[in-house]
Design an enzyme around this catalytic site. Sequence first.
Site, mmCIF file in Angstrom:
data_model
loop_
_atom_site.group_PDB
_atom_site.id
_atom_site.type_symbol
_atom_site.label_atom_id
_atom_site.label_comp_id
_atom_site.label_asym_id
_atom_site.label_seq_id
_atom_site.Cartn_x
_atom_site.Cartn_y
_atom_site.Cartn_z
ATOM 1 N N LYS A 66 -20.115 -36.088 -6.346
ATOM 2 C CA LYS A 66 -20.389 -36.229 -4.907
ATOM 3 C C LYS A 66 -20.887 -34.936 -4.256
ATOM 4 C CE LYS A 66 -20.239 -39.705 -3.882
ATOM 5 N NZ LYS A 66 -21.300 -40.641 -4.391
ATOM 6 N N TYR B 184 -22.496 -43.833 6.704
ATOM 7 C CA TYR B 184 -21.145 -44.054 7.225
ATOM 8 C C TYR B 184 -20.961 -43.161 8.444
ATOM 9 C CZ TYR B 184 -20.775 -40.478 3.514
ATOM 10 O OH TYR B 184 -20.993 -39.433 2.682
HETATM 11 P P1 A3P Z 1 -23.179 -39.740 -0.018
HETATM 12 O O1 A3P Z 1 -23.678 -40.956 -0.682
HETATM 13 O O2 A3P Z 1 -21.741 -39.759 0.305
HETATM 14 O O3 A3P Z 1 -24.005 -39.327 1.208
HETATM 15 P P2 A3P Z 1 -23.593 -37.328 -6.559
HETATM 16 O O4 A3P Z 1 -24.959 -37.706 -7.004
HETATM 17 O O5 A3P Z 1 -23.155 -36.023 -7.170
HETATM 18 O O6 A3P Z 1 -22.596 -38.404 -6.764
HETATM 19 O O7 A3P Z 1 -23.660 -37.008 -5.012
HETATM 20 C C1 A3P Z 1 -23.984 -38.012 -4.088
HETATM 21 C C2 A3P Z 1 -24.319 -37.323 -2.790
HETATM 22 O O8 A3P Z 1 -25.517 -36.621 -2.936
HETATM 23 C C3 A3P Z 1 -24.575 -38.256 -1.664
HETATM 24 O O9 A3P Z 1 -23.364 -38.537 -1.058
HETATM 25 C C4 A3P Z 1 -25.496 -37.460 -0.729
HETATM 26 O O10 A3P Z 1 -24.781 -36.872 0.347
HETATM 27 C C5 A3P Z 1 -25.972 -36.326 -1.616
HETATM 28 N N1 A3P Z 1 -27.427 -36.179 -1.680
HETATM 29 C C6 A3P Z 1 -28.041 -34.974 -1.713
HETATM 30 N N2 A3P Z 1 -29.378 -35.140 -1.802
HETATM 31 C C7 A3P Z 1 -29.622 -36.475 -1.818
HETATM 32 C C8 A3P Z 1 -30.802 -37.236 -1.899
HETATM 33 N N3 A3P Z 1 -32.011 -36.670 -1.949
HETATM 34 N N4 A3P Z 1 -30.682 -38.593 -1.858
HETATM 35 C C9 A3P Z 1 -29.461 -39.165 -1.815
HETATM 36 N N5 A3P Z 1 -28.311 -38.470 -1.737
HETATM 37 C C10 A3P Z 1 -28.369 -37.139 -1.761
#
Ligand code: A3P
Length: 877
Positions: free
Chosen positions: A656, A835
């Site tokens: 995350k 959210y």
């Molecule tokens: P949220 O979905 O809570 O906003 P991971 O890939 O490590 O699981 O992390 C997910 C998070 O990456 C997402 O959390 C979002 O905040 C972040 N993120 C950063 N860059 C992003 C992008 N280009 N597109 C989608 N999410 C991104």
Amino acid sequence: MESEQTLLSSTPVDSYVWGERAWEGPHAGHPTSQDGRKLPLICRPWRLWHRATLCFTGSRKTSWRRYILGAVILVIVVVIYSTSESSRRTFMSFVLCSSLVHGRPPESSFRCSNMANTTVPHLRIPPKAVENKLREDPKVLLFTETQYSKTGKAITNILAANRIKYKMEVLGKSLPGLTNLSRGKYGTVVFENFERYLQIDSWNRELLDKYLRDYNVGLLGFMPSHEETQVGAKLRGFPLYVHTNMALENISLNNENPVLQLTRAGGTITDSLPGTDWTVFTPDDATYVPLEWAYSSFPQYSEERLITAILDKGDFDGISRVLFGSNLDFWLHRLLFLDALSYLSLGRISVSLDRYILVDIDDIFVAKKGIRMNAGDVTALLESQKRLQEMVPGWKFNLGFSGKYYQNGYPEENVGDMALLEHVDDFWWFGHMWGHTQPHTLTQENLEKQMQLNKQFAWNHNIPTDSGYSVTPHHSGVYPVHEPLYDAWKKVWNVRVTSSEEYPHLYPARMRRGFIHRNIMVLPRQTCGLYTHTVFIDKYPGGRAMLDASIHGGELFQTIVFNPISIYMTHLSNYGNDRLALYTFESVIKFVKCWTNLNLRTVPPLQLGEKYFHLFPEERDPIWGYPCADRRHMEIWAKGKTCEQLPKFLVIGPQKTGTTALYTFLAMHPAIMANYPSPETFEEIQFFNGKNYYKGIDWYMKFFPVPANSSSKFLFEKSATYFEGEMVPERVKALLPHVKLVITIIPPSKRAYSWYHHMRAHSDITSLQFSFHEVITATEKTPRQLRNLRNKLLYLLKLTSSKCIQRYDKRKGFFCQVVEEDRTKCLGRGKGRIYPPMNESDAKLLKEYYQPYNIALEKLLTRLDYPVPGWLEDELQ
Ligand code: A3P
């Protein structure tokens, strides 16, 4: 024919004296025909021929030049031989020349004079009052002169070989902490230089002595060597006098000394002792009991027995000590060292007295013509086995066969092959490779075919096929693992156990360990100094003295003493010719029985494997190493495998923090290539944590392109779960020693909030049931599932970053991949969820909660000279 017979029986004769009984050597047999008659030389022209060429070349290596030379000489000799009696003598002197090349080795000088009436003293038991004062597995505290000092290294080598835990300290101004929560950490304290102990300042000395008394812990020390000789010098504070720089001889042990446990007082050692700088002790108090004695080589001392190692029972000042007048160069001191550790720790740091030994004859039909076994050698092998069984209950040689080479020798050697099979029930058997081919060069299909052929051979000759054990030529395929070998082994032979010298590496031998892969136990194997080409005693590398030194307290002897389970590999040729293996094993076993109280046993391989992992359960899990760090590993790695197929960097999370976005954008760079997706875990391989690790590195490497088919130089993978895996650091370091790690760090409160919504999106009941506020304010009193969810929030984060071809997408609210000039491709709905923003009070609460971690992170980044991200500066304002 007298001289001819001399030549044929030019084998070592072992004349050990065992108590009152003189032992027959393992080489007493003369070559015999199938019906047991002694064979004259004339029946073995090939062997004469082989030796004849040797007389002129001095080497057994076959080369066409040597054979041509030999042929010319033989023709001349035969012509002369047929012409006159005097020429016949010339011929015989030629034969004798051969005999000199492989001359009869000298008789061993080893005598054991103390076999009877020795009882093993019971281990000392800690008195009730101190029983629980030490931690459960106390360590040895070792004070060395420097990190690299010689005796210090010798000590740590012995400790590592015996898997004894220790802490090494170079003595400075202060002592290390001796207790933890009032429990003692150390079971014995060792000083590489005992004089350092005498020189400690009074404050620290009092502290250390108090620990030794309060926790009933003893001290072990070695006397250093000195330039100038001290005569009758008093050891400061003790009723003990020393005389330094002594040259000594005829050393023996005090049978009555209670320190002796593993070590048995085997008699007087007349071999010269290492060093002329021994210290001898003269005690002036009944607290001292001699442990080891010797005589001086100087005439003025010749009558006096001088004490070279001594026990202080602790009657003088309440502390038990064992002092050595020399270092560990002398083999007997290595045994006494283990006994002293055990005595001084009241048995809390001690090794078991049980030793299991298994001798494999790996290639029972594999050897060049001329150096194989004949029927007489088989008889000698059986006789030796019987004698060994008297000393080692259950002893049986474990014969590995490659059926392709059966009946592949000279006629008399083929009779030897048959003689082995006539005695099939007298040995244990295991299937080797049919054609002695290295498995890493074969596919599974070919491996199976080869194994099947060997199995058919076994059926045809009534050889048992159910041992569950096998080995491979040059350890090929065992480690580094060639999966097709394990598959074929399981399928054809139901193999459950093997052995290898290669895990983790051949050197240093004391670090060899076992592991279990796909339910096949891989046991560490030791070397005994005998190889396929060491078949004559006078050709033994370093000479006979070298082999005897290894047996009489040296390397081979020590492998038995230091390893609860020893598996040795030998070859057919070691049992024919000079029968070096029989000489070696009978001799070393006798030596072990003379100088130790070890209980020797042999059990079949499967039982041995079970015993091994019962003793060392922590070794069950493998640690895959980087194959390209070791030339030998590279040589037995399948063709086409290359370390270029391993990742150059890892994105390790945490979850995350935008790892998927980073992974996607990095992979867009033309020089960078990500792993292929996994059907189970999608873009993540999740190898270094969890169960996938046990699938091995062949499985891992399949996620990356073969370098030849890819122009991308930088392979990488992203598994956000690596960040929290306890085993991950050790595993990554072993397999990818040069890898770069990428860790993404974002404000921890943001990550926590994202995690909460991630769990809700995945229908996690707890997160659906409780508000974010309830989760982050959960206490020890709140339900366990809520606390579990809360604890998943608690990470300390680190950082790196990268750029790629990406564009901010207003609709998504995140950067997305530019697919075409006017079109972007964003990550799926699971990333960048929508959210409501976190409420202010929760944000404040988390800011306070994370503050100490953020401070620590800032300090770490500054220390590592990494940039501090803007969000961290904001958080700390
Ligand atoms: P949220 O979905 O809570 O906003 P991971 O890939 O490590 O699981 O992390 C997910 C998070 O990456 C997402 O959390 C979002 O905040 C972040 N993120 C950063 N860059 C992003 C992008 N280009 N597109 C989608 N999410 C991104």
